[in-house]
Write an enzyme that holds these catalytic residues in place. Sequence first.
Site, PDB file in Angstrom:
ATOM      1  N   GLY A 114      16.718  28.906  -5.757  1.00 44.37           N
ATOM      2  CA  GLY A 114      17.974  28.750  -4.694  1.00 44.37           C
ATOM      3  C   GLY A 114      18.256  29.960  -4.035  1.00 44.37           C
ATOM      4  N   HIS A 337      34.468  38.438 -31.553  1.00 37.10           N
ATOM      5  CA  HIS A 337      33.346  38.501 -31.159  1.00 37.10           C
ATOM      6  C   HIS A 337      33.238  39.123 -29.472  1.00 37.10           C
ATOM      7  CE1 HIS A 337      29.314  36.677 -30.287  1.00 37.10           C
ATOM      8  NE2 HIS A 337      29.604  36.735 -29.144  1.00 37.10           N
ATOM      9  N   GLU A 338      34.466  38.563 -28.791  1.00 41.78           N
ATOM     10  CA  GLU A 338      34.675  39.158 -27.513  1.00 41.78           C
ATOM     11  C   GLU A 338      34.959  40.582 -27.206  1.00 41.78           C
ATOM     12  OE1 GLU A 338      33.172  37.304 -25.063  1.00 41.78           O
ATOM     13  OE2 GLU A 338      32.871  35.410 -26.374  1.00 41.78           O
TER      14      GLU A 338
HETATM   15  P1  ATP Z   1      14.035  26.069  -5.175  1.00 37.76           P
HETATM   16  O1  ATP Z   1      13.113  27.218  -5.510  1.00 37.76           O
HETATM   17  O2  ATP Z   1      14.887  25.875  -6.265  1.00 37.76           O
HETATM   18  O3  ATP Z   1      13.685  24.975  -4.557  1.00 37.76           O
HETATM   19  P2  ATP Z   1      14.775  27.617  -2.825  1.00 37.76           P
HETATM   20  O4  ATP Z   1      14.460  28.909  -2.717  1.00 37.76           O
HETATM   21  O5  ATP Z   1      13.918  26.525  -2.051  1.00 37.76           O
HETATM   22  O6  ATP Z   1      15.048  26.948  -4.351  1.00 37.76           O
HETATM   23  P3  ATP Z   1      16.794  26.317  -1.002  1.00 37.76           P
HETATM   24  O7  ATP Z   1      16.569  24.805  -1.297  1.00 37.76           O
HETATM   25  O8  ATP Z   1      16.495  27.113   0.258  1.00 37.76           O
HETATM   26  O9  ATP Z   1      16.230  27.279  -2.220  1.00 37.76           O
HETATM   27  O10 ATP Z   1      18.357  26.662  -0.974  1.00 37.76           O
HETATM   28  C1  ATP Z   1      19.264  25.670  -1.607  1.00 37.76           C
HETATM   29  C2  ATP Z   1      20.444  25.910  -0.868  1.00 37.76           C
HETATM   30  O11 ATP Z   1      21.235  27.189  -1.143  1.00 37.76           O
HETATM   31  C3  ATP Z   1      20.539  25.848   0.457  1.00 37.76           C
HETATM   32  O12 ATP Z   1      20.561  24.331   1.043  1.00 37.76           O
HETATM   33  C4  ATP Z   1      21.733  26.459   1.128  1.00 37.76           C
HETATM   34  O13 ATP Z   1      22.819  25.808   1.131  1.00 37.76           O
HETATM   35  C5  ATP Z   1      21.688  27.552   0.172  1.00 37.76           C
HETATM   36  N1  ATP Z   1      21.343  28.898   0.351  1.00 37.76           N
HETATM   37  C6  ATP Z   1      20.154  29.377  -0.297  1.00 37.76           C
HETATM   38  N2  ATP Z   1      19.736  30.542   0.169  1.00 37.76           N
HETATM   39  C7  ATP Z   1      20.417  30.689   1.293  1.00 37.76           C
HETATM   40  C8  ATP Z   1      20.389  31.670   2.243  1.00 37.76           C
HETATM   41  N3  ATP Z   1      19.472  32.757   2.210  1.00 37.76           N
HETATM   42  N4  ATP Z   1      21.298  31.427   3.155  1.00 37.76           N
HETATM   43  C9  ATP Z   1      22.101  30.490   3.329  1.00 37.76           C
HETATM   44  N5  ATP Z   1      22.235  29.467   2.486  1.00 37.76           N
HETATM   45  C10 ATP Z   1      21.295  29.638   1.560  1.00 37.76           C
END
Ligand code: ATP
Length: 500
Positions: A114, A337-338
């Site tokens: 992500g 716990h918390e």
């Molecule tokens: P994975 O490893 O899970 O495939 P990834 O690194 O390829 O993930 P992306 O698929 O490019 O991640 O990002 C997923 C979504 O998160 C994008 O569609 C966007 O909405 C948001 N996102 C992630 N990184 C950014 C960024 N640097 N700027 C803007 N949006 C982002």
Amino acid sequence: MPKWSKEALIGFVPVLFIFMAFIGLNVVPILIAAALVGALFMVLKMRGGIAVGAGNDRKRKKAAPAKLTFEEIGGQDNAKQELREALDFLNRHEEIKKFGIRPLKGILLTGPPGTGKTLMAKAAAHYTNSVFVAASGSEFVEMYVGVGAGRIRDLFKDARTRAAKENKQSAIIFIDEIDVIGGKREGGQQREYDQTLNQLLTEMDGIYSSESPKILVIAATNRKEMLDSALLRPGRFDRHIQVDLPDKKGRSHILNLHAGNKPLHPNVDLDKIAEEAYGFSGAQLESVMNEAAIYTMRENSEMIHHRHLSMAIDKVMMGERSDRESNLEEKKRVAIHELGHAIMAELVRPGSVKQVALSPRGKALGYVRHNPQQEQYLYTKSFLEEQIMIALAGAASEEIYYGGRSTGSSNDFEQSISIVETMMKSGLTSLGIVNMNMVTTEELMKENNTILEELMGRTKQLLLQHHQIFDHSLDILMREEILSGEQFRCQFRENTLQPA
Ligand code: ATP
């Protein structure tokens, strides 16, 4: 066709033949004809003519048009810069030829999920005016040997035909989760994966600078250490670009980008939200903006306010509020716990507790929210130990007050073990400076237990010294179900014994 139908057919056909032979029919000509058709089918399929399980291929070919630009990716300044520089090789091909530089064939993007690796690949296609063809490593994994390799051939063929059709000089092939097919090859196992990987290497070796369209393969993984060295050697994926979790500036940029189409109240300070969303990936930040907009709509509010964004951060971090009702005894145990976590956090990082809550969220029955931390890239041994003590404090206080633990500490233990692992890898334990492969599992377990037991002892001792805070905060927490950082610190000041 459902997935199981192939297997059902394989089971049914032999039974049918046996039955036909049993009732006296001559099945030999049918068998010969079936064998011939089967052989023809396999030959066509191996040459890429027939796509079995074409669902994936269709999905792939429909890859979204690459219109995304680097400006639409938040943060990641270094990664974007490195990628642009690498892509200039594709754009300045005349000069490259003049200097006899070999073409850049593969770029590997590594980093946590992500963080925008797919976005980077799409922006790369836009930057170089290339066609964009995407596939994921898991699409190549099939039960039958050779199918994955055929799909790799299809992918490259698809890139070439699309470039020709769209009159483009270059094509970018993006393979997400490359580790699924590019994992280390070991012995004679995983033959299907080997063939797929070999095919990818063959296709990449066949990319020449004079070729049109020019092909660049961009692969992404979050497990670079798993990759076969053949993939990483010069001439293949020899450019590695790290796409890390964004820092505060990056998080703020990403939030701003995703706020673009949303009615944000002018008083909302996205820098503050970025500070609160410490450790979030781009995908999580996108989700925060989205959830905040959903909360706003549910409230029939006109604009997104700070509180909507704070609620959205909680949701992304800890899951949706659940209406699980716990009984009084369970609630008391959760509170203890918390409070253990909160007291320890306040002891080692004064001012760090933002809220202690008993409301169930996701799988947790209660939680402690911490104030945003300072961006930090290096951690000392004592910092990591304190982090472990905060994690262990929940179980420690259950032991103090109930004489035993519950199942509520499993996440805390996971977190502690992962920190211990980081300490071991960084040479911060009595094992010294080690490669993890040099150490046996028994030795690792022994060191892990020694560290955790010692820290558990220290945690209990500190908590016992501050038992008055438990006694006074517990009542309020049980009654109100929420204790703000300020209320908690007030208890802390009033009930901490001042040294004489
Ligand atoms: P994975 O490893 O899970 O495939 P990834 O690194 O390829 O993930 P992306 O698929 O490019 O991640 O990002 C997923 C979504 O998160 C994008 O569609 C966007 O909405 C948001 N996102 C992630 N990184 C950014 C960024 N640097 N700027 C803007 N949006 C982002």
